[in-house]
Write an enzyme that holds these catalytic residues in place. Structure first.
Site, PDB file in Angstrom:
ATOM      1  N   LYS A 251      -2.042  17.712  12.285  1.00 44.31           N
ATOM      2  CA  LYS A 251      -2.260  18.109  10.893  1.00 44.31           C
ATOM      3  C   LYS A 251      -2.171  19.632  10.759  1.00 44.31           C
ATOM      4  O   LYS A 251      -2.665  20.363  11.634  1.00 44.31           O
ATOM      5  CB  LYS A 251      -3.635  17.643  10.408  1.00 44.31           C
ATOM      6  N   GLN A 311     -12.432   9.050  19.921  1.00 45.62           N
ATOM      7  CA  GLN A 311     -11.144   8.675  19.349  1.00 45.62           C
ATOM      8  C   GLN A 311     -10.108   9.546  20.046  1.00 45.62           C
ATOM      9  O   GLN A 311     -10.449  10.547  20.673  1.00 45.62           O
ATOM     10  CB  GLN A 311     -11.134   8.923  17.845  1.00 45.62           C
ATOM     11  N   ASP A 346      -2.617  10.542  13.326  1.00 40.76           N
ATOM     12  CA  ASP A 346      -2.953  11.413  14.458  1.00 40.76           C
ATOM     13  C   ASP A 346      -4.166  10.913  15.234  1.00 40.76           C
ATOM     14  O   ASP A 346      -4.577  11.528  16.213  1.00 40.76           O
ATOM     15  CB  ASP A 346      -3.201  12.854  13.973  1.00 40.76           C
ATOM     16  N   ASP A 382     -19.936  11.922  16.665  1.00 38.64           N
ATOM     17  CA  ASP A 382     -19.090  11.785  15.485  1.00 38.64           C
ATOM     18  C   ASP A 382     -18.914  10.315  15.121  1.00 38.64           C
ATOM     19  O   ASP A 382     -18.553   9.489  15.968  1.00 38.64           O
ATOM     20  CB  ASP A 382     -17.722  12.403  15.840  1.00 38.64           C
ATOM     21  N   ASN A 383     -19.188   9.985  13.862  1.00 35.29           N
ATOM     22  CA  ASN A 383     -18.957   8.623  13.351  1.00 35.29           C
ATOM     23  C   ASN A 383     -19.417   7.506  14.294  1.00 35.29           C
ATOM     24  O   ASN A 383     -18.640   6.616  14.636  1.00 35.29           O
ATOM     25  CB  ASN A 383     -17.458   8.423  13.080  1.00 35.29           C
ATOM     26  N   GLU A 411     -23.957  11.312  13.558  1.00 32.24           N
ATOM     27  CA  GLU A 411     -23.271  11.730  12.349  1.00 32.24           C
ATOM     28  C   GLU A 411     -22.712  10.497  11.660  1.00 32.24           C
ATOM     29  O   GLU A 411     -21.545  10.167  11.774  1.00 32.24           O
ATOM     30  CB  GLU A 411     -22.144  12.727  12.676  1.00 32.24           C
ATOM     31  N   TYR A 525      -8.651  22.683  10.153  1.00 31.70           N
ATOM     32  CA  TYR A 525      -7.198  22.694  10.399  1.00 31.70           C
ATOM     33  C   TYR A 525      -6.643  24.078  10.716  1.00 31.70           C
ATOM     34  O   TYR A 525      -5.463  24.212  10.979  1.00 31.70           O
ATOM     35  CB  TYR A 525      -6.463  22.118   9.184  1.00 31.70           C
TER      36      TYR A 525
END
Lengths: 664, 664
Positions: A251, A311, A346, A382-383, A411, A525
């Protein structure tokens, strides 16, 4: 049922309604070292017999149960308390029995007729004789002497008087008849964390934005930030993922689909040919550099928290090495993350339903342990709600069994029951909806929920006024005062809170587009250069708030929060105090970032231990101003363009002329 | 925990917050045959996958689980429902799984690009193919045809349209992939009773007072009372103990300590040389006479309830036969019941801590079974809270396993948690505090507790305005209207209620002394002659109320109770309705037995399904008067010296000119 007749028939005491107890004991409660655990239970038996109840507990490492008496409250409710003093897992349970000696004593005081008392004394002699069999040698001798006394053929009223003096009762209480004691059965668990789990101030920072001269910051650059961060009083520096970033579908700025060759990509697109979750991004430095940063931070009493995001970018080594850990599509490509019609090409999520799930679990656990080995003890996950709950329960359990000092922050900005489940199964702290609660009604309702409902036993809120993903409209439109207001709220409503900086102290508030909560030119980003020395920076305000937090133990907890009335909906008022009320903080915040607001605050004087007839001092720790207040209702006014909050320390004693020694 | 990695790792759905569930499934809920059981649970999984949840249940005797789908409510809450249709014990539990086909379908509707849809159809083909392996032969053929369709190289939008028509979804829902289904694990129980457990009207009667000519009434005399009792509409006649009465320390009139030679004593001082709990008092007749009475009562659709009081007079055969079932004092005498300084020398309690407790339990159970053999199916248990809870749980469990139709009423006027425990462990019905709840506030608060709290799942209230032990001051001072008021309340607030007659319908209201709740010349210690034909008897009023109860199914339940506002604290208003609202009863009672009271009743028209623009008819079933009401607020006035209550049946439709067929 039919077993009862062989075993439990004479255990006459009922134990029920034990609290705290999460889902019938399925999950532990949480505490930090040195905190009390107050346990209540309904204890009762048939008929009129007296009962005795005890709280049993084992701190981590204790081989044997410790026993403390429970005391009767009312309506069959009893209470006991113990302190957890070891990291790890403590356990507690309850036991209770019919106490015939207590019943006997109770009846003895009420007997009227002489013969009746005489006969009762003989009955008592029998109970004491039995106890002497259970007693230590020394006490057995004393009890035997009492048996003799009780059997004396003196005036029974005289003997009764001696019994009622209390010595016998004390002695007997050491040797209860527990043959028919009821044991609650369930051993309830307490996960005992270190204090940082309960009281912490987090500072989130993109290390790649710390470059003083280079475009891409390094860990060495980050070292130079430490005095600045420590100066503001933060305990934890939290880095987004520090791993190699994928190239495929990288990204670009503002989440564009076509990244230029020099764009760094999102740190959450983890993994490239250089490595994955156990590697460090080449441009940040080496593993050694990272370790040096941790060591340096430690000198500033700052811990380093890492982001663990399970991920992969399409370039992650796992994709080649463990293709069965991903879902494959009929066209022979890996299933990327999607929420049709949206595509996140991605990012490859793991397929936790793979036949190789056990290897996957072990590998993911090893990611945490790898960073523990590097000295990291705090993880922001994360998540977590997009990975199976059983995985987290297992992984956190395994890691904390070896490293009980590790802290996991969940999170999960998702539905309430999902967030609670993650907290129940083991996450140490949790993000909250605070970010979206801005009005007095929203805040009051939400914080009553967080501090009054059962979830307070396991859900430790961590309040973030902003994150790299969330720039709330309140901050977008409220200017610098909005940032002060939200910081004051986060730091005093919560015991754990954090900000994403320097965006926060420099009140960055431009959204990517109207209606979006994304930052314009988000650091997710691209890198950013921040002017940390801007004169209007909030760093001094933040430093002040954090030092007030540290100095006032009332602010080190969350469940001691109480709201007070103010006759203006733009003003919110609440208190926190230590149990002994020696430290009592009262906060008033103007929630309106635009205009001065004033109103009358109403304090429950009795609850605060204040005398309505005497003035008391309200010491504003933010401005150092001191106000004399009297009675329940007092006036406040707050100008958001000066300081939008009071953080009062209540000083009970105001001097009067009577304090002079020549007054009398 | 560590087991997870070997077994449960891929069961991704969480099941929690299952309701009803009493104490983590430790105790059953209660229902009657034909009633629904509505089950709710929180079901959720990680990520965004769709899930399917089912409620599993087995009625008594079912060998296999039945499965009904649960439907999503909101906030991760799901609901399912089944009906219990067999006496005995039903069980239920919950199962849920990630439903990849459902997720696929959900995503399919949202996909935008053609290639994306085409690829998704191929993915779907894979899911359908897998399902075909699980399908019946016929369905497998259909599914295979679908696989072919999904793989066609046609316009994917056309195929999508066919998929979304629903046939495939229906077919697939029959063959879910349950490999990784989460099973809640706990099998939750429902004790299923007959309807009488839920809806009953009790009439307590001292049989020895029924003698028409003799001093001591007999079962034969009682037979003559049956038309009278049936005429009032009662379902159950309940007799205090019918056993031989002890001589030693026999109590005389008004509980005096010196009974004359002809005084009959208290029927609760059970046992003499003639026999104990399995014998019939000689003066009442024989066991045969008792059986004949039961048979006769059955013809009047009346059941006979016996009082089971587990205590002995000093003359009870048990005292000689089983001395170890009692507590002995150091002077060689048996410990009588006492609450120092009070003594109850005519009563020996059992010592449930005896080493012979197992024999004691068996014997006490056999007392129930003895009377079951005589045809008794309803027992009122005296002071169950003075015997161990484990005993009751065992005894009731054993008896109901063989005789699920048996009803146990717990006479425990004691603390709330004790009363709840007895209900939880098995008592079918329970006495309540209704007897002492007289004001609107008291009644409203208490009945909200009984009908809204979790206890409503297992605690079936039985409301008694009087008992031989309790003549409340409200009745002492309120005259005949007070008796009407309390009867109307008991009969309509409760689905189960009872009175102690004929003292009730003849509004006997003299206390033994001022401030006492004991009756003067109480039937507990002497016989009474009642003039059943007194013109002012309440028997016709009672008959009317009981017939209204029978005819209106809304009054057959308790948890459907709702209170409405009235602007006068002496007036109370509440409703009960069937689920479909076809039968809707609204009761207004004047709680003031002295004066006429009037006020404005406020009805929530929307909830009642009423149109504010149209009048509706309130048909008073007590007086047969009909009132036209309109809007939320309507006027009532009630004269306690006429009839102190309205029992309205709401008739929704009031005719208008438009109903005439020549109107149009």
């Amino acid at each position: 049922m039919t077993n009862d007749i062989n075993e439990q028939g004479r255990t006459r005491v009922i134990i029920e309604g034990v609290q705290p107890e999460i889902d019938g004991g399925r999950f532990p409660i949480k505490r930090t070292v040195g905190e009390p655990v107050v346990v209540e239970a309904d204890l009762f038996t048939d008929g009129h017999d007296a009962i005795t109840g005890v709280l049993l507990y084992r701190n981590h490492g204790d081989k044997k149960w410790n026993e403390v008496p429970m005391t009767f409250l009312n309506n069959d409710r009893w209470r006991g308390e113990f302190t957890v003093n070891e990291l790890g897992v403590a356990v507690y349970t309850v036991s209770a029995w019919v106490d015939h000696f207590k019943s006997w004593l109770h009846d003895l005081t009420r007997r009227a007729e002489k013969e009746d008392i005489a006969l009762a004394l003989l009955t008592g002699a029998g109970l004491v004789e039995e106890a002497s069999d259970r007693a230590s040698k020394g006490d057995a001798t004393k009890l035997t002497a009492w048996v003799k006394t009780l059997k004396q053929k003196k005036d029974p009223n005289v003997i009764r008087q001696r019994v009622l003096k209390g010595d016998l009762e004390m002695l007997m209480s050491r040797y209860p008849d527990k043959r028919f004691a009821t044991n609650y059965g369930r051993e309830l668990k307490v996960v005992v964390d270190r204090e940082l789990a309960r009281f912490s101030a987090w500072y989130e920072l993109f290390p790649r934005s710390c470059g003083a001269e280079t475009e891409h910051g390094t860990f060495a650059d980050c070292e130079h930030m430490l005095p600045y961060i420590a100066g503001m009083g933060f305990d934890i520096v939290y880095f987004p993922p520090i791993h190699p970033v994928g190239q495929t579908f990288r990204k670009g700025k503002n989440n564009s689909l076509d990244a230029g060759p020099d764009e760094p990509g999102s740190p959450w697109a983890i993994g490239s040919a250089e490595g994955g979750h156990k590697a460090v991004h080449r441009d940040l430095g080496t593993l050694k550099d990272f370790q040096r940063f941790i060591d340096k931070a430690r000198k500033y009493k700052i811990e380093v928290a890492l982001d663990i995001a399970f991920q992969c970018s399409p370039d992650h080594p796992y994709v080649q090495a463990f293709p069965d850990w991903f879902r494959w599509r009929p066209d022979g490509t890996v299933q990327y993350a999607e929420n049709p019609p949206k595509k996140y090409q991605d990012i490859y999520p793991f397929n936790f339903e793979t036949d190789g799930w056990q290897e996957l679990w072990q590998e993911l656990k090893s990611v945490f342990l790898f960073w523990v080995d590097q000295g990291v003890r705090v993880f922001r996950v994360d998540n977590p709600h997009t990975k199976p709950f059983p995985f987290w329960e297992w992984a956190i359990g395994e890691i904390k069994a070896e490293h009980p000092e590790v802290i996991f922050l969940a999170e999960a900005f998702t539905r309430p029951k999902v967030m609670n489940r993650l907290a129940k199964l083991g996450f140490t702290q949790s993000y909250t909806y605070f970010t979206w609660r801005n009005t007095k009604e929203e805040l009051t309702q939400y914080f009553l929920e967080l501090t009054r409902e059962e979830s307070r036993e396991y859900f430790r809120p961590n309040l973030w006024p902003n994150t790299p993903d969330i720039l709330h409209e309140y901050l977008q439109f409220g200017g610098r005062p909005a940032f002060q207001i939200r910081l004051a709220l986060a730091a005093t409503l919560g015991a754990n809170y954090g900000i994403y900086g320097p965006a926060y102290e420099l009140f960055a508030n431009n959204p990517r587009e109207p209606g979006s909560e994304e930052y314009l030119d988000s650091e997710k980003y691209q890198t950013q250069k921040w002017d940390l020395n801007r004169r209007d920076s909030l760093k001094d305000f933040i430093a002040r708030v954090n030092s007030i937090r540290k100095e006032n133990p009332a602010l080190h907890r969350m469940e001691n929060l109480h709201f007070f009335d103010v006759d203006n909906d733009k003003l919110i008022c609440y208190s926190k105090s230590t149990d002994d009320k020696a430290n009592l903080i009262i906060v008033v915040v103007n929630l309106d970032p635009y205009s001065m607001q004033s109103g009358w605050v109403e304090l429950p004087l009795e609850e605060l231990g204040l005398d309505p007839a005497h003035p008391y001092q309200m010491h504003d720790l933010l401005s150092d101003a001191r106000y004399l207040w009297q009675g329940r209702r007092n006036y406040v006014e707050l100008d958001p363009h000066a300081v939008p909050a009071h953080i009062f320390c209540l000083r009970r004693r105001v001097h009067t002329e009577e304090d002079f020694d020549y007054y009398l």
